[in-house]
Design an enzyme around this catalytic site. Structure first.
Site, PDB file in Angstrom:
ATOM      1  N   GLU A 287      -9.516  -9.268   3.227  1.00  0.00           N
ATOM      2  CA  GLU A 287      -9.821  -7.889   2.812  1.00  0.00           C
ATOM      3  C   GLU A 287     -11.145  -7.811   2.071  1.00  0.00           C
ATOM      4  OE1 GLU A 287      -7.854  -4.017   0.567  1.00  0.00           O
ATOM      5  OE2 GLU A 287      -6.646  -5.826   0.902  1.00  0.00           O
TER       6      GLU A 287
ATOM      7  N   SER B 139       0.829  -1.209   0.000  1.00  0.00           N
ATOM      8  CA  SER B 139       0.000   0.000   0.000  1.00  0.00           C
ATOM      9  C   SER B 139       0.862   1.257   0.000  1.00  0.00           C
ATOM     10  CB  SER B 139      -0.933   0.008   1.210  1.00  0.00           C
ATOM     11  OG  SER B 139      -0.211  -0.253   2.412  1.00  0.00           O
TER      12      SER B 139
END
Length: 255
Positions: free
Chosen positions: A181, A46
């Site tokens: 997720e 990320s």
């Protein structure tokens, strides 16, 4: 504790004390989060978006990851340091092991990779070399271009069963925990109850998994240009920074 002992301690948290994980990409943040008592510091890909300004994680290279893993590791945290394997650095078991070893040499204590059944042999190659592996199932950011966007998973029994099968495959291969997720809450609860290793949720609803992981910039409010709908900011670092800059300009310019 050794890396294996830290990973085992996380695995044994299943059904006991919830696991609190946060991403970290640099030395001072790692120190602050570790001093705060976080269990896992994830050097996530990320960083491609919230640190490097890329549109998604598919632009992150191994060199990027090595740089940031090393910075986090210099904080010598008590928390377990997990480094993401970036896209196309684990296309074969041999490449996966080589990438994992390079991340460990940079300071990671465990590594994380995305995917289920197709990744089992890669997980096995890494764990058999004595390196702890964390899985990642549900929405897979490295496949965002293939899937045409970020989509919720586990909406149907068939989707949920496919995630469960993938989870079992990588559990059998040796993962100590699995990030889940953007799985719908009902499916996340079912999977958490069904699996023998801890699940660490992000975007799965509150209290649906054995723990949670958040992107630190979402928690701190330091990346205001995009905030995921599931994020729960606990601070406004962006606002504080703008205010500090405004006061600095007043001091320097006098107006």
């Amino acid at each position: 504790m050794t890396a294996l002992q830290k990973a085992e301690a996380i695995r044994l948290r299943k059904g006991n004390r919830p696991i609190a994980a946060l991403t970290a990409y640099d030395y001072p943040t790692a120190r602050l989060l570790d001093e705060g008592g976080v269990d896992v510091l994830l050097v996530g890909d990320s960083l491609g978006m919230v640190v490097l300004g890329f549109p998604d994680t598919t632009h992150v290279t191994l060199e990027h990851m090595l740089h940031h893993v090393a910075a986090v590791a210099r904080a010598k945290p008590t928390a377990l340091v997990v480094g993401d394997l970036p896209i196309h650095t684990y296309d074969t078991p041999e490449q996966a092991l080589d990438t994992a070893r390079r991340l460990v040499a940079a300071g990671a204590e465990a590594v994380k990779l995305e995917g289920g059944v197709r990744q089992a042999e890669k997980v096995r190659a890494i764990t058999q070399a004595g390196i702890p592996v964390m899985g990642h199932l549900g929405m897979l950011p490295q496949r965002v271009l293939e899937e045409g966007g970020y989509r919720k998973k586990g909406k149907t029994p068939e989707q949920t069963e496919a995630i469960r099968e993938g989870a079992q495959a990588i559990i059998d291969a040796g993962v100590f925990a699995i990030v889940m997720e953007s799985i719908v809450p009902e499916a996340a609860r079912f999977l958490t109850a069904s699996l023998s290793v801890p699940t660490i949720g992000i975007g799965c609803g509150q209290h649906t998994c054995d723990g949670e992981v958040a992107v630190v910039t979402d928690l701190l409010g330091s990346y205001p240009w995009f905030v995921p709908p599931f994020a729960r900011p606990e601070a406004d670092v962006a606002g504080a920074t703008r205010n500090a800059v405004a006061r600095y300009l007043l001091q320097v310019r006098g107006s």
